[in-house]
Design a protein around this motif. Structure first.
Motif, mmCIF file in Angstrom:
data_model
loop_
_atom_site.group_PDB
_atom_site.id
_atom_site.type_symbol
_atom_site.label_atom_id
_atom_site.label_comp_id
_atom_site.label_asym_id
_atom_site.label_seq_id
_atom_site.Cartn_x
_atom_site.Cartn_y
_atom_site.Cartn_z
ATOM 1 N N VAL A 115 0.862 -1.186 0.000
ATOM 2 C CA VAL A 115 0.000 0.000 0.000
ATOM 3 C C VAL A 115 0.893 1.228 0.000
ATOM 4 C CG1 VAL A 115 -1.796 1.286 1.225
ATOM 5 C CG2 VAL A 115 -1.815 -1.225 1.262
ATOM 6 N N ILE A 116 0.737 2.063 -1.007
ATOM 7 C CA ILE A 116 1.564 3.265 -1.135
ATOM 8 C C ILE A 116 0.968 4.381 -0.279
ATOM 9 C CG2 ILE A 116 2.438 5.027 -2.720
ATOM 10 C CD1 ILE A 116 2.327 2.890 -4.928
ATOM 11 N N ILE A 117 1.825 4.970 0.551
ATOM 12 C CA ILE A 117 1.393 6.035 1.455
ATOM 13 C C ILE A 117 2.299 7.250 1.241
ATOM 14 C CG2 ILE A 117 1.023 6.692 3.862
ATOM 15 C CD1 ILE A 117 0.845 3.667 4.491
ATOM 16 N N PRO A 118 1.824 8.258 0.503
ATOM 17 C CA PRO A 118 2.611 9.483 0.359
ATOM 18 C C PRO A 118 2.751 10.175 1.720
ATOM 19 C CG PRO A 118 0.913 9.341 -1.337
ATOM 20 C CD PRO A 118 0.597 8.291 -0.309
ATOM 21 N N GLU A 119 3.953 10.602 2.035
ATOM 22 C CA GLU A 119 4.211 11.286 3.300
ATOM 23 C C GLU A 119 4.827 12.649 3.029
ATOM 24 O OE1 GLU A 119 4.937 7.684 6.530
ATOM 25 O OE2 GLU A 119 6.682 8.579 5.550
ATOM 26 N N PRO A 120 4.665 13.598 3.970
ATOM 27 C CA PRO A 120 4.078 13.497 5.301
ATOM 28 C C PRO A 120 2.581 13.184 5.239
ATOM 29 C CG PRO A 120 5.368 15.531 5.061
ATOM 30 C CD PRO A 120 5.175 14.967 3.702
ATOM 31 N N SER A 121 2.127 12.418 6.244
ATOM 32 C CA SER A 121 0.723 12.012 6.249
ATOM 33 C C SER A 121 0.241 11.755 7.662
ATOM 34 C CB SER A 121 0.532 10.754 5.402
ATOM 35 O OG SER A 121 1.155 9.646 6.012
ATOM 36 N N TYR A 122 -1.060 11.616 7.769
ATOM 37 C CA TYR A 122 -1.714 11.298 9.037
ATOM 38 C C TYR A 122 -1.081 10.046 9.647
ATOM 39 C CZ TYR A 122 -5.642 10.123 12.169
ATOM 40 O OH TYR A 122 -6.426 9.794 13.245
#
Length: 387
Positions: A115-122
């Motif tokens: 699962v790709i999670i762009p950061e900065p993030s929640y």
């Protein structure tokens, strides 16, 4: 025998809570660290909740939530964002948006899926992917792009194991938004590579500068591969009511509801009735709060300009993400020292991913008087550091 789940043992506590807990023991401290509206829930919404209690409407609802509420939400999303869902089969009422994120990931992800999670993030995305048995693939967004996701960045992270992308705009912690035109190439890649998108739109009502929120679910090819997560905490100042919702294709909503059924049963009944009133008659409340946030946003931008603190102009949510790299301190050290010397709490950018290092998150969901005093303290702190 080891009694605890290793995945849970490996999870780090939230970097936000550390400073919140310290500030709670400092009576003169000012905290700009919590992402919670400083407005009371509008009275007409509270009154509806009280009325339903007086009428004895304290029973369980269906697992999916009150049909009346699902209908109102679907009408709202169709009218505002061009996203069309069947309230009977493609809408689920959850305990806050956070439960919706967890349900979506558990329904979609099998062990080993990426699962790709762009950061900065929640802060909850990475742990929720891990708890679902998936592999979080963090993708560092860039300050020079105002922390927007580009098609080139996304394509570089996609592999044959990629199952989903978590999209979070307007963004916490940066305040970045993505326009419809900017989302189009992201949608095209999702279709091309057959990946799902979990679109966290909890700040959809809080955009500034005349650019309305755009939902990727409304773009060509995305209806059958997007799970929209939203809720009532930010737009309607209903954080403690713990109410959110998910809008998704029937095949996904059915499985999310199954998990919700066994873990939760249903969202709070009183909150659901109050939410019906919020959706039907809360537009003026949203407008008033948004206008107030916008004034605070401009105030902080001006203060950062006076301080010489680099910060792009955020167009959504109620956060600023100024750069503090010039001081040669880690984000955590900067925030710890600021709290110690000036009794001012902000959140280190590193709490939202490694690429947040060198930045701090400042919430402007506070009164202008608090913000003015806070900026006086921050300005004094920065002048000391510069000698």
């Amino acid at each position: 025998m080891k009694p605890l789940n290793q995945t849970v043992l490996d999870m780090k506590p939230s970097g936000i809570r550390k400073f919140f807990d310290i500030v709670s023991e400092m009576p003169h401290a000012i905290s700009l660290g919590v992402g919670e509206p400083d407005f009371d829930t509008p009275w007409h919404v509270c009154d509806e909740g009280i009325y339903t209690l007086e009428k004895g409407r304290t029973f369980y609802t269906s697992n999916s939530g009150l049909m009346e509420l699902r209908e109102e939400i679907c009408k709202l999303y169709a009218a505002k964002y061009g996203v069309h869902r069947d309230p009977a089969k493609e809408a689920l009422i959850t305990v806050g948006g956070s439960e919706g994120i967890d349900l979506a990931l558990r329904a979609l992800v099998s062990p080993g899926d990426e699962v790709i999670i762009p950061e900065p993030s929640y802060v909850s995305y990475v742990p929720c992917v891990a708890l679902a048995g998936g592999v979080p693939v963090t993708l560092a967004l860039k300050n020079e792009n105002q922390f927007k996701l580009t098609a080139e960045e996304l394509e570089s992270a996609i592999t044959e194991k990629t199952k989903a992308l978590v999209l979070s705009f307007p963004n916490n912690p940066t305040g970045a938004i993505m326009t419809k035109e900017e989302l189009k190439p992201i949608a095209e890649l999702a279709v091309k590579h057959d990946i799902y998108v979990i679109s966290d739109e909890i700040y959809s009502e809080l955009t500034y500068g005349g650019e309305p929120h755009a939902s990727i679910a409304a773009l060509p090819g995305m209806e059958d591969r997007t799970i929209v997560i939203n809720g009532f905490s930010k737009a309607y100042a209903m954080t403690g009511w713990r109410l959110g919702y998910a809008l998704a294709p029937q095949v996904i909503t059915r499985e999310m509801t199954k998990i919700h059924q066994f873990c939760i049963m249903c969202a709070p009944t009183t909150s659901q009735y109050a939410a019906i009133e919020a959706v039907r008659n809360g537009e003026k409340d949203i407008r008033n709060m948004r206008e107030s946030y916008d004034k605070r946003r401009h105030f902080l931008l001006k203060q950062f300009e006076i301080m010489g603190l680099p910060c792009f102009e955020p167009k959504g949510a109620f956060y600023m993400f100024p750069c503090i790299r010039e001081f040669g301190m880690t984000s955590d050290d900067f925030c710890t020292t600021l709290l110690k010397e000036e009794e001012l709490a902000v959140v280190p950018g590193s709490a939202f991913g490694d690429c947040g290092e060198g930045f701090v998150r400042i919430s402007y969901a506070y009164s202008i008087d608090q913000l003015r005093e806070a900026m006086d303290r921050m300005g004094r702190f920065i002048r000391k550091r510069r000698g």
